[in-house]
Design a protein around this motif. Sequence first.
Motif, PDB file in Angstrom:
ATOM      1  N   ARG A 318      13.110  22.337  23.410  1.00  0.00           N
ATOM      2  CA  ARG A 318      14.149  23.005  24.308  1.00  0.00           C
ATOM      3  C   ARG A 318      14.010  23.677  25.420  1.00  0.00           C
ATOM      4  NH1 ARG A 318      17.926  25.372  19.386  1.00  0.00           N
ATOM      5  NH2 ARG A 318      17.566  23.869  17.800  1.00  0.00           N
ATOM      6  N   LEU A 319      12.716  23.618  25.764  1.00  0.00           N
ATOM      7  CA  LEU A 319      12.496  24.307  26.968  1.00  0.00           C
ATOM      8  C   LEU A 319      12.054  23.096  28.319  1.00  0.00           C
ATOM      9  CD1 LEU A 319       9.498  26.638  26.118  1.00  0.00           C
ATOM     10  CD2 LEU A 319      11.967  26.749  26.113  1.00  0.00           C
ATOM     11  N   ARG A 320      12.738  23.492  29.352  1.00  0.00           N
ATOM     12  CA  ARG A 320      12.408  22.573  30.534  1.00  0.00           C
ATOM     13  C   ARG A 320      11.813  23.294  31.482  1.00  0.00           C
ATOM     14  NH1 ARG A 320      18.783  21.740  32.485  1.00  0.00           N
ATOM     15  NH2 ARG A 320      19.809  21.705  30.384  1.00  0.00           N
ATOM     16  N   VAL A 321      10.691  22.868  31.877  1.00  0.00           N
ATOM     17  CA  VAL A 321       9.389  23.366  32.427  1.00  0.00           C
ATOM     18  C   VAL A 321       9.116  22.998  33.850  1.00  0.00           C
ATOM     19  CG1 VAL A 321       7.502  24.578  32.165  1.00  0.00           C
ATOM     20  CG2 VAL A 321       8.518  23.770  30.308  1.00  0.00           C
ATOM     21  N   PRO A 332       9.947  28.797  32.335  1.00  0.00           N
ATOM     22  CA  PRO A 332      10.727  27.763  31.821  1.00  0.00           C
ATOM     23  C   PRO A 332      12.318  28.180  31.779  1.00  0.00           C
ATOM     24  CG  PRO A 332       9.022  28.719  30.462  1.00  0.00           C
ATOM     25  CD  PRO A 332       9.136  29.582  31.587  1.00  0.00           C
ATOM     26  N   ASP A 333      13.124  27.171  31.615  1.00  0.00           N
ATOM     27  CA  ASP A 333      14.516  27.059  31.691  1.00  0.00           C
ATOM     28  C   ASP A 333      14.912  27.144  30.273  1.00  0.00           C
ATOM     29  OD1 ASP A 333      17.286  26.409  31.462  1.00  0.00           O
ATOM     30  OD2 ASP A 333      17.213  25.612  33.631  1.00  0.00           O
ATOM     31  N   ILE A 334      15.608  28.008  29.702  1.00  0.00           N
ATOM     32  CA  ILE A 334      15.754  28.281  28.184  1.00  0.00           C
ATOM     33  C   ILE A 334      17.237  27.702  27.898  1.00  0.00           C
ATOM     34  CG2 ILE A 334      13.913  29.920  27.774  1.00  0.00           C
ATOM     35  CD1 ILE A 334      16.307  31.922  27.849  1.00  0.00           C
ATOM     36  N   ARG A 335      17.933  27.194  28.924  1.00  0.00           N
ATOM     37  CA  ARG A 335      19.453  27.081  28.599  1.00  0.00           C
ATOM     38  C   ARG A 335      19.876  26.340  27.050  1.00  0.00           C
ATOM     39  NH1 ARG A 335      21.878  25.504  33.955  1.00  0.00           N
ATOM     40  NH2 ARG A 335      19.779  25.884  34.640  1.00  0.00           N
ATOM     41  N   ASP A 336      18.940  25.232  26.931  1.00  0.00           N
ATOM     42  CA  ASP A 336      18.965  24.407  25.794  1.00  0.00           C
ATOM     43  C   ASP A 336      18.768  25.208  24.397  1.00  0.00           C
ATOM     44  OD1 ASP A 336      19.540  22.619  27.701  1.00  0.00           O
ATOM     45  OD2 ASP A 336      17.545  21.509  27.386  1.00  0.00           O
ATOM     46  N   GLU A 377      -7.060  31.216  24.799  1.00  0.00           N
ATOM     47  CA  GLU A 377      -6.739  31.261  23.439  1.00  0.00           C
ATOM     48  C   GLU A 377      -5.439  31.913  23.162  1.00  0.00           C
ATOM     49  OE1 GLU A 377      -8.570  33.919  19.968  1.00  0.00           O
ATOM     50  OE2 GLU A 377     -10.219  32.955  21.404  1.00  0.00           O
ATOM     51  N   ALA A 378      -4.929  33.039  24.108  1.00  0.00           N
ATOM     52  CA  ALA A 378      -3.830  33.584  24.018  1.00  0.00           C
ATOM     53  C   ALA A 378      -2.577  32.533  24.348  1.00  0.00           C
ATOM     54  CB  ALA A 378      -3.852  34.858  24.891  1.00  0.00           C
ATOM     55  N   ILE A 379      -2.971  31.618  25.410  1.00  0.00           N
ATOM     56  CA  ILE A 379      -2.026  30.954  25.899  1.00  0.00           C
ATOM     57  C   ILE A 379      -1.770  29.585  24.764  1.00  0.00           C
ATOM     58  CG2 ILE A 379      -1.663  28.636  27.479  1.00  0.00           C
ATOM     59  CD1 ILE A 379      -3.417  30.460  29.530  1.00  0.00           C
ATOM     60  N   GLU A 380      -2.711  29.270  24.079  1.00  0.00           N
ATOM     61  CA  GLU A 380      -2.601  28.242  23.067  1.00  0.00           C
ATOM     62  C   GLU A 380      -1.791  28.944  21.867  1.00  0.00           C
ATOM     63  OE1 GLU A 380      -4.483  25.379  22.590  1.00  0.00           O
ATOM     64  OE2 GLU A 380      -5.479  25.478  24.250  1.00  0.00           O
ATOM     65  N   LYS A 381      -2.067  30.405  21.534  1.00  0.00           N
ATOM     66  CA  LYS A 381      -1.228  30.923  20.445  1.00  0.00           C
ATOM     67  C   LYS A 381       0.118  31.064  20.792  1.00  0.00           C
ATOM     68  CE  LYS A 381      -2.931  34.599  17.545  1.00  0.00           C
ATOM     69  NZ  LYS A 381      -3.622  35.900  17.709  1.00  0.00           N
ATOM     70  N   ALA A 382       0.502  31.479  22.178  1.00  0.00           N
ATOM     71  CA  ALA A 382       1.908  32.023  22.633  1.00  0.00           C
ATOM     72  C   ALA A 382       2.600  30.510  22.518  1.00  0.00           C
ATOM     73  CB  ALA A 382       1.693  32.526  23.920  1.00  0.00           C
ATOM     74  N   CYS A 383       1.900  29.594  22.901  1.00  0.00           N
ATOM     75  CA  CYS A 383       2.969  28.377  23.026  1.00  0.00           C
ATOM     76  C   CYS A 383       3.210  27.656  21.652  1.00  0.00           C
ATOM     77  CB  CYS A 383       2.213  27.287  23.921  1.00  0.00           C
ATOM     78  SG  CYS A 383       2.006  27.776  25.612  1.00  0.00           S
ATOM     79  N   ALA A 384       2.318  28.070  20.573  1.00  0.00           N
ATOM     80  CA  ALA A 384       2.375  27.466  19.295  1.00  0.00           C
ATOM     81  C   ALA A 384       3.630  28.337  18.685  1.00  0.00           C
ATOM     82  CB  ALA A 384       1.224  27.743  18.535  1.00  0.00           C
ATOM     83  N   ARG A 385       3.682  29.435  19.038  1.00  0.00           N
ATOM     84  CA  ARG A 385       4.423  30.482  18.400  1.00  0.00           C
ATOM     85  C   ARG A 385       5.905  30.287  19.028  1.00  0.00           C
ATOM     86  NH1 ARG A 385       1.896  36.466  17.542  1.00  0.00           N
ATOM     87  NH2 ARG A 385       0.059  35.881  16.221  1.00  0.00           N
ATOM     88  N   LEU A 386       6.020  30.090  20.329  1.00  0.00           N
ATOM     89  CA  LEU A 386       7.239  29.557  20.887  1.00  0.00           C
ATOM     90  C   LEU A 386       7.936  28.313  20.316  1.00  0.00           C
ATOM     91  CD1 LEU A 386       6.639  30.862  24.600  1.00  0.00           C
ATOM     92  CD2 LEU A 386       8.074  32.206  22.905  1.00  0.00           C
ATOM     93  N   ALA A 387       6.814  27.410  20.201  1.00  0.00           N
ATOM     94  CA  ALA A 387       7.540  26.101  19.580  1.00  0.00           C
ATOM     95  C   ALA A 387       8.175  26.384  18.432  1.00  0.00           C
ATOM     96  CB  ALA A 387       6.173  25.262  19.487  1.00  0.00           C
ATOM     97  N   GLN A 388       7.393  27.179  17.609  1.00  0.00           N
ATOM     98  CA  GLN A 388       8.031  27.585  15.992  1.00  0.00           C
ATOM     99  C   GLN A 388       9.305  28.256  16.265  1.00  0.00           C
ATOM    100  OE1 GLN A 388       5.286  30.244  14.342  1.00  0.00           O
ATOM    101  NE2 GLN A 388       6.818  30.865  12.793  1.00  0.00           N
ATOM    102  N   PHE A 389       9.330  28.941  17.372  1.00  0.00           N
ATOM    103  CA  PHE A 389      10.391  29.958  17.527  1.00  0.00           C
ATOM    104  C   PHE A 389      11.841  29.179  17.821  1.00  0.00           C
ATOM    105  CE2 PHE A 389      13.067  32.581  20.552  1.00  0.00           C
ATOM    106  CZ  PHE A 389      13.808  33.209  19.805  1.00  0.00           C
ATOM    107  N   CYS A 390      11.279  28.181  18.895  1.00  0.00           N
ATOM    108  CA  CYS A 390      12.602  27.334  19.424  1.00  0.00           C
ATOM    109  C   CYS A 390      12.899  26.107  18.411  1.00  0.00           C
ATOM    110  CB  CYS A 390      11.862  26.599  20.611  1.00  0.00           C
ATOM    111  SG  CYS A 390      11.806  27.728  22.165  1.00  0.00           S
ATOM    112  N   ALA A 391      11.939  25.925  17.356  1.00  0.00           N
ATOM    113  CA  ALA A 391      12.350  24.906  16.322  1.00  0.00           C
ATOM    114  C   ALA A 391      13.276  25.754  15.466  1.00  0.00           C
ATOM    115  CB  ALA A 391      11.027  24.525  15.774  1.00  0.00           C
ATOM    116  N   GLY A 392      13.042  27.002  15.275  1.00  0.00           N
ATOM    117  CA  GLY A 392      13.945  27.439  14.208  1.00  0.00           C
ATOM    118  C   GLY A 392      15.320  28.208  14.516  1.00  0.00           C
TER     119      GLY A 392
END
Length: 393
Positions: A318-321, A332-336, A377-392
């Motif tokens: 759901r992110l357009r980057v 990132p564009d979050i409109r989706d 490490e912070a980048i990897e962690k943040a992106c994994a969490r945002l993926a989970q957030f967007c999926a939910g």
Amino acid sequence: MKQVWPPKLSETLGGLQPSMTLAITSKAKAMLAAGADVVAMSAGEPDFDTPQHIKDAAVRALAAGQTKYTPASGLPALREAVAEKMLRENGVPCEAQQVVVAPGAKFSVFSAIAVLCEPGDEVLLPTPCWLSYAEMVRAAGAVVVPVPTTAENGFCARPEDIAAQVSGRTKLLVLNTPSNPTGGVWPKAALEAVGRLAVEHGFAVLADEIYEKLVYDGLEHVSLASLGEDVREHTITVNGFSKAFAMTGWRLGYSVSPPWIASRIAALQSHTTSNATSFAQAGALAALQGPREPVETMRRAFESRRDRIYELLSGIPRLRVARPQGAFYIFPDIRDTGLDSMTFAQRALEEVGVAVIPGKPFGADTNIRLSYACGMEAIEKACARLAQFCAGL
Ligand code: PMP
Ligand code: GLU
């Protein structure tokens, strides 16, 4: 006659709202200090420490008793060193008197806007842009005229879009390349077009080049003021030590402008902040005169982080980057996601512990800003969490 107490507070300077970038950054730092599981992608500051030779120079200055006022516009040797740097690295010839050293580039931006603009003046802001510009313009009583830019154009304003907004009241255009928050870098041709418009219509341009050292993909930073004498007469260049040398806490910036503007900036500063901290200026001198390897080492680290964060965020449905080419931000564009930027930022912090800055104060409620001035490490962690957030969602 006794007046009402408490009195009405000033709506101009006194009516400014707190800076959201600074507020969220401090909140994330406080949460981390309290042991919260937060990944802070909010801070607009390098995670690196200031290079050692710069710290050493400041410590030496302090030990040697450089603890007094310096001239309000800065140590003569530092103004001279900035003038030399402008010629050597930016192709901008100037005299030391045109350089005003300030307690942070933020104050240089403010001073430039304050000495140029008065009520009724219009200031063109290619948008999205750093949130403090619009507040400072309003504080001067001037009117913000946004010039929308798009990811498709690399967040760089098209000359025809700028020209369409120019009026008889246009006093200034604020240009920030590389850009906070988009990471966009203005190509030389776009800068030439801005320069031509400024000369043709008679407005000034504030070129905020604080991220100049952070450009990627082999691009070169181009200074607006290097594009000819006529353009230079219209340009106030602002730069500083915070980003290139990892010196955010030192509070050191400068402006370089035509003498008739520089003297007004110097006068304003002499009545408001006086000089930047004396021994910090000694550090800044060492930064300009010393080895540049640390700057390049940090740039390379930011470039590989840019590659990684772009790859990871691009994989989130759901992110357009858009791929940033400078600074240390991605937008990132979050409109989706169906969320506005304030809701997204608040929920991402509360639900998955990722601190980001909403795009709204930058003029883009459809986006969020992530700073990748943090470890891989912070980048990897943040992106994994945002993926989970967007999926939910
Ligand atoms: N301009 C831009 C675009 C920025 O992002 C910042 C952020 N700090 C500044 C100016 C001011 O920098 P400083 O006051 O730390 O020199
Ligand atoms: N410029 C940085 C940012 O945008 C630091 C905070 C501020 O001065 O706005 O996060």
